[in-house]
Design a protein around this motif. Structure first.
Motif, PDB file in Angstrom:
ATOM      1  N   VAL A 133       0.857  -1.180   0.000  1.00  0.00           N
ATOM      2  CA  VAL A 133       0.000   0.000   0.000  1.00  0.00           C
ATOM      3  C   VAL A 133       0.900   1.241   0.000  1.00  0.00           C
ATOM      4  O   VAL A 133       1.849   1.310   0.785  1.00  0.00           O
ATOM      5  CB  VAL A 133      -0.894   0.045   1.256  1.00  0.00           C
ATOM      6  CG1 VAL A 133      -1.831   1.253   1.205  1.00  0.00           C
ATOM      7  CG2 VAL A 133      -1.676  -1.240   1.398  1.00  0.00           C
ATOM      8  N   VAL A 134       0.625   2.178  -0.893  1.00  0.00           N
ATOM      9  CA  VAL A 134       1.435   3.391  -0.950  1.00  0.00           C
ATOM     10  C   VAL A 134       0.514   4.605  -0.912  1.00  0.00           C
ATOM     11  O   VAL A 134      -0.460   4.679  -1.670  1.00  0.00           O
ATOM     12  CB  VAL A 134       2.285   3.438  -2.245  1.00  0.00           C
ATOM     13  CG1 VAL A 134       3.017   4.778  -2.353  1.00  0.00           C
ATOM     14  CG2 VAL A 134       3.285   2.295  -2.274  1.00  0.00           C
ATOM     15  N   SER A 135       0.806   5.556  -0.041  1.00  0.00           N
ATOM     16  CA  SER A 135       0.095   6.838  -0.118  1.00  0.00           C
ATOM     17  C   SER A 135       1.081   7.881  -0.620  1.00  0.00           C
ATOM     18  O   SER A 135       2.226   7.922  -0.188  1.00  0.00           O
ATOM     19  CB  SER A 135      -0.459   7.243   1.250  1.00  0.00           C
ATOM     20  OG  SER A 135       0.552   7.789   2.054  1.00  0.00           O
ATOM     21  N   ASP A 136       0.647   8.673  -1.581  1.00  0.00           N
ATOM     22  CA  ASP A 136       1.537   9.698  -2.127  1.00  0.00           C
ATOM     23  C   ASP A 136       0.678  10.726  -2.844  1.00  0.00           C
ATOM     24  O   ASP A 136      -0.535  10.567  -2.963  1.00  0.00           O
ATOM     25  CB  ASP A 136       2.574   9.079  -3.087  1.00  0.00           C
ATOM     26  CG  ASP A 136       3.884   9.877  -3.086  1.00  0.00           C
ATOM     27  OD1 ASP A 136       3.814  11.112  -3.059  1.00  0.00           O
ATOM     28  OD2 ASP A 136       4.958   9.257  -3.096  1.00  0.00           O
ATOM     29  N   ILE A 137       1.329  11.787  -3.334  1.00  0.00           N
ATOM     30  CA  ILE A 137       0.559  12.781  -4.072  1.00  0.00           C
ATOM     31  C   ILE A 137       0.665  12.561  -5.578  1.00  0.00           C
ATOM     32  O   ILE A 137      -0.144  13.052  -6.339  1.00  0.00           O
ATOM     33  CB  ILE A 137       0.985  14.221  -3.708  1.00  0.00           C
ATOM     34  CG1 ILE A 137       2.488  14.399  -3.877  1.00  0.00           C
ATOM     35  CG2 ILE A 137       0.556  14.547  -2.296  1.00  0.00           C
ATOM     36  CD1 ILE A 137       2.937  15.840  -3.683  1.00  0.00           C
ATOM     37  N   PHE A 138       1.708  11.844  -6.011  1.00  0.00           N
ATOM     38  CA  PHE A 138       1.865  11.521  -7.428  1.00  0.00           C
ATOM     39  C   PHE A 138       2.107  10.026  -7.590  1.00  0.00           C
ATOM     40  O   PHE A 138       2.459   9.347  -6.637  1.00  0.00           O
ATOM     41  CB  PHE A 138       3.064  12.282  -8.030  1.00  0.00           C
ATOM     42  CG  PHE A 138       2.868  13.761  -8.094  1.00  0.00           C
ATOM     43  CD1 PHE A 138       1.947  14.316  -8.973  1.00  0.00           C
ATOM     44  CD2 PHE A 138       3.597  14.612  -7.275  1.00  0.00           C
ATOM     45  CE1 PHE A 138       1.763  15.690  -9.045  1.00  0.00           C
ATOM     46  CE2 PHE A 138       3.410  15.984  -7.329  1.00  0.00           C
ATOM     47  CZ  PHE A 138       2.494  16.518  -8.220  1.00  0.00           C
TER      48      PHE A 138
END
Lengths: 897, 163
Positions: free
Chosen positions: A640-645
């Motif tokens: 799972v990855v949270s990022d803006i891009f």
């Protein structure tokens, strides 16, 4: 200084003799108009003649910015005579100033316009001349309209005296006088580093923020003071917002760390906020393709998968990577999520890759692993020993303090660096050691200090332990022995040692050139050794000062995003600490230290880590030996990855969650000098994105743990209760410049410098450190040393700077820096393509032939995905801190025909 | 400082070498930028961008500083001039004694204006506010030679001396 009595506009005032009239008036609350003077920056040229005042008994008017007050002086600042004089000056300026206020970007914020309004000048009685100079739009950030220039000299002062770039000067003379860049060329092709300091001080519309043109007038903007999210300097500035959009950044003179100073990234590097390719909704990968999903779906899937993996393989088959780009509150919550909900101490973040050896080394020697002094103290040191930090490019605002120390305050600068960095120009002495030989160099310096009897015996006796054993080791490293290892001439080692030991205060500043080695912790121990040996720690203006790379890498460490510490460096193995957190969080906790970044990926590679949550980090670009790291991420069963891009890491994920930028959330971040400062929500989260703190809370709720906060301020209250060094940090105390930890209670003013009277661990401990070679050295097949770093215009893995139009325009592609001699032997010229290969991978990029690189040393930055330097780097780890050796590996270079 | 403009033409390499040596000899002295530029203009005849960059690099000072000085003083030129520079003095003494007429005659004869160069690159004209030879007014200077008590009639013959 003596106090004198003055009368200014009928107000009686008692003030220090020698104060200028302008400053005296400011104190009396009287505003004298100026076009050129900036007294707060020490710039008082007395040239614009707008600040003229009447002094009784003086036949002529006096320029108030340079005229000092004396006993009994009577001053009139707004008499008819001064008004007339100002009017004449103004009319002369208006003879050739374009009168296009209707379309001028500076309209509403222009000193010339304000003056004309105040004095009622509609036109010039001297007629109108023609001053048509071509518009200079060459620079991606700065528009120069010299037709509007009033020749105040402020930009030249900023460029030459504060920024010390020397791109600008006054050229020509008489009516032809104009501000020139370099040899009167376009700004883009000059020495200009695009800091935009000139824009910040220009009183008229001659220097304009290019990308804000046409996007709003000054009165339409609301301004929100916040903290920059690039490097660890912790500069403050104002986001200018119109209709829910961040239009531009402007300096905020109230900023404690930086004043009005900002670098190119801080001032111009925020256009990524409104990029169209921002992640807008959660994404779930199905059959190898991302599909849009609702938050509910995403949370449910993550909850199910993590719960299942935990049940099947145990808590330690899960891991979390936190982020030095996120706030303190988010780091605290994510480590709480990992420990309390997933049940594992497998939580780490990119500090492992930059300063874990600092945390480990300084904790052993002093008891606390952070910058001992404040940024402002750097300019006050009598000597500075700078090693392994290309400060100008990586911490531009701190570099200004170093330059100020040298050029304005007479400090001696010693630079120890294999590369000819910009600050070498300011150095008394430059020691060019072979990469990876820092321990030997430090031991050599200390050998000279001891044999010449320059050590601080009193300090050693009273405040340290372990000296004798350390001394016996150091005595074997004579300057001659060290010259053979490091390549630094013995004479220079002696000179440097004498300067270090004899200056009243010597501030040691270092960064990743010291930490990113398999001997990283050893290197750091050496910095502590030399500071204690010379009594240069625990005092004002002198100490050991590691410069932290990311905006909140200090905070992410402080808040316990580390496998061995809870927040405030409280050990997970300490039963009383564990019990405290267990009680506060209402769950049982593990007392086993977790895995570090590289170990987590290695475990994932082997299938031992099955589930991984990565918050706003990009290990698929930042980790060493990328082929291996990327394979590890691919093999991770549930990522799972949270990022803006859509970062290189997010591309490999099973679920991607859209986070927000620093403009869209509240919180605090902690800069390199331990200063906790606010970031403030400026605009609403874009599209369906959410602040990370909210994501963590909602996911925790989904997984059955009660985690509920209305605002990050409430999270900080919990942090303060559980974390002694943050005990006095409350949001209502942070509005005025923040607080520097340790700040144990609500009345504590914060700590300017550490270890006063007593080290955090009691006595400072000397460590005997032997020199060890780097893990991989050049050989016949791979004859070059490869070393990596950053450049001014980009940041880390380039996720945001490569999406900033101007930054990418100014530095669009990766470059391989090679020494001219090597270039000749390889038969490559500037701009030609080469292939650089190590045992682990190969990349192609253009060559930059430069003396910056020593012979046999090749340098590259790691910002570019098309030629990722970390495909080449070595994942060999420092045994204590587990930091990889980014600064040394062996490569071969070949010209591509 | 010797002026080298009358010597035989040097190669570019020799010119830069000469300049470099002078800079090296004076390294560290305060305020020697103007003497360096003076010599450089003597060697090269004018101060193009490349020479300014060279001076900045060798003296380890910003280019903007060099260019600031070069563009401030009218003495320094950034464009090539003729083989011979005619300086007409327009100081008070010369002016009242007819310098303006001499200037006009000169412009007529050569077919150029102040600051320009003849097509055959033989002459350039410039003016100055006093050459310090007021006793000989009106005065013109060709290269380093002062010609006093000038009249429009004498001009033709004097110009013939300079090929």
């Amino acid at each position: 200084m003596a106090l004198v009595h003055i009368t200014i506009d009928n107000q009686k005032l008692e003030i220090e003799e020698g104060t200028t009239i302008l400053e005296a008036a400011q104190k009396a609350g009287i505003k004298i108009p100026t076009l050129c003077a900036m007294p707060e920056l020490g710039f008082k040229p007395g040239s614009c003649r707008v600040c003229m005042v009447e002094v009784e008994g003086l036949p002529n008017l006096a320029a108030s910015c340079v005229y000092p007050v004396r006993e009994g002086i009577v001053i009139h600042t707004h008499s008819e005579r001064t008004r007339q004089a100002r009017k004449v000056v103004l009319e002369l300026l208006l003879t050739d100033h374009p009168l296009d206020c209707m379309t001028c970007e500076k309209n509403g914020d222009c000193t010339l316009q304000d003056l004309a309004y105040e004095l009622g000048v509609k036109e010039s009685r001297f007629g109108r001349g023609e001053k048509k100079l071509p518009l200079d739009e060459s620079n991606p950030f700065i528009v120069r309209d010299l037709s509007k220039c009033v020749l105040c000299g402020r930009c030249v002062e900023m460029c030459n005296e504060i920024q010390q770039t020397y791109a600008l000067n006054v050229g020509y003379r008489g009516s032809k006088t104009k501000i020139i860049a370099d040899g009167d060329s376009d700004l883009r092709y000059s020495e200009c580093v695009s800091c935009g300091q000139c824009i910040a001080v220009c009183p008229v519309g001659a220097l304009i923020d290019k990308n804000a043109q046409g996007k709003g007038r000054t009165w339409e903007f609301s301004r929100v003071k916040t903290t920059c999210n690039y490097c660890g300097c912790g500069c403050n500035f104002d986001f200018n917002v119109k209709e829910g959009k961040v239009v531009k950044v402007t300096s905020n003179p109230q900023s404690v760390v930086n004043g009005i100073n900002l670098c190119v990234k801080g001032r111009f590097g925020y256009d990524y906020i409104h990029r169209e390719d921002r992640l807008a909704t959660p994404l779930i990968k199905k059959k190898g393709k991302f599909e849009e999903a609702s938050w509910e779906e995403a949370y449910q899937l993550i909850s199910d998968k993590f719960t299942q993996i935990k049940r099947e393989s145990g808590s330690d088959s899960l891991a979390v990577l936190s982020s030095a780009k996120c706030t303190n509150e988010e780091n605290y919550l994510l480590m709480k999520f990992s420990r309390a909900i997933l049940g594992t101490n497998n939580v780490d973040h990119c500090a492992r890759l930059c300063h874990s050896s600092t945390v480990a080394g300084l904790a052993q020697a002093f008891g606390s692993g952070a910058m001992t002094n404040s940024i402002k103290e750097i300019a006050e040191a009598s000597a500075i020993y700078l090693t392994g930090s290309n400060t100008t490019e990586n911490h531009p605002i701190i570099a200004l303090e170093i330059k100020k120390a040298v050029t304005k305050k007479g400090a001696k600068l010693i630079v120890a660096d294999p590369r000819e960095i910009e600050l070498v120009k300011y150095a008394t002495l430059w020691l060019r050691q072979r990469p990876g030989t820092d321990v030997a160099l430090f031991n050599g310096l200390m050998n000279v200090i001891i044999t010449e009897g320059l050590e601080d015996k009193e300090f050693i006796a009273q405040r340290t332990e372990g000296y004798e054993e350390f001394k016996n080791t150091v005595l074997r490293y004579t300057p001659e022995v060290v010259e053979k290892i490091t390549g630094v001439p013995a004479e220079d080692i002696k000179k440097a040692a004498r300067i270090y030991a004899t200056a009243p205060t010597t501030s040691l500043i270092y960064s990743m050139g010291i930490t990113q080695h398999t001997t990283g912790t050893d290197n750091v121990l050496c910095t502590a050794n030399i500071a204690m040996l010379t009594g240069n720690v625990g005092k004002e203006n002198t100490g050991v000062n590691p410069l932290r790379g990311q905006s909140n890498v200090q905070g992410a460490c402080d808040l316990g995003a580390l496998p061995n510490f809870y927040s405030g460096y409280q050990k997970v193995t300490d039963t009383s600490v564990k019990d405290k957190f267990s009680k506060a969080w209402g769950v049982d906790l593990s007392d086993q230290e977790g895995l570090t970044v590289v170990e987590i990926l290695n475990a994932a590679y082997e299938g031992k880590i099955r589930g991984l949550f990565i918050m706003a980090e990009n290990p698929a670009m930042s980790d060493p030996d990328l082929n291996h790291a990327r394979e590890a991420l691919k093999r991770t069963e549930f990522l799972v990855v949270s990022d803006i891009f859509m970062s290189e890491t997010a591309e490999l994920a099973d679920v991607v969650l859209p986070g927000v930028t620093v403009a869209e959330k509240d919180g605090t971040i902690t800069n390199t000098e331990r200063r906790v400062q606010r970031v403030r929500k400026t605009i609403e989260p874009l599209a369906d994105s959410k602040p990370e703190w909210q994501i963590i809370c909602e996911l925790a709720q989904k997984m059955g743990y009660k985690m509920n906060y209305n605002h990050p301020g409430e999270i900080m209250e919990e942090i303060a209760q559980l974390t002694p060094i943050y005990g006095g940090i409350h949001y209502n105390r942070l509005d005025d410049g923040g607080l520097q930890w340790p700040c144990p209670d609500a009345h504590h003013p914060g700590t300017k410098y550490l270890h006063k009277d007593k080290f955090s661990r009691g006595k400072g401990k000397f460590f005997a450190v032997e020199y060890k070679e780097a893990a991989e050295l050049p050989d016949e097949e791979y004859p070059f040393i490869f070393t990596t770093g950053r450049v001014l215009y980009h940041f880390h893995t380039g996720t945001i700077t490569r999406r900033s139009k101007g930054l990418n325009e100014i530095y669009p592609e990766p470059l391989v820096e090679i020494n001219p001699q090597d270039a000749e032997e390889l038969k490559v010229k500037e701009g030609e393509l080469v292939e650089v290969a190590s045992r682990r991978g190969k990349i192609r990029a253009k060559v930059q032939v430069t003396e910056k690189s020593g012979k046999g040393v090749v340098f590259m930055s790691f910002h570019f995905r098309e030629a990722a330097a970390n495909l080449l780097t070595n994942a060999a780890l420092d045994p204590v801190s587990k930091i990889p050796e980014y600064k040394v590996c062996a490569v071969k270079v070949q010209k591509i025909a | 400082m010797e002026c080298l403009c009358n010597e035989k033409e040097l190669t570019d390499e020799q010119k830069y070498k000469q300049l470099k040596e002078f800079i090296k000899e004076n390294q560290g002295k305060r305020g020697y930028l103007i003497p360096v530029l003076h010599l450089a203009q003597g060697i090269f005849g004018y101060l193009p961008r490349e020479v300014q960059n060279f001076v900045a690099k060798e003296m380890d000072i910003p280019v903007s500083m060099v260019t600031g000085v070069v563009t401030f003083y009218s003495y320094f030129r950034t464009f090539p001039t003729g083989r011979h520079t005619i300086t007409v003095c327009l100081g008070t003494a010369c002016y009242v004694r007819g310098a303006k007429k001499i200037l006009e005659e000169l412009e007529d004869q050569l077919g150029i204006k102040i600051g320009e160069t003849t097509e055959d690159r033989r002459f350039s004209i410039r003016v100055q506010r006093c050459l310090g030879s007021c006793g000989l007014a009106p005065v013109i200077m060709i290269d380093k030679d002062i010609h006093g008590r000038m009249t429009a009639k004498k001009l033709g013959a004097i110009l013939e001396e300079y090929k």
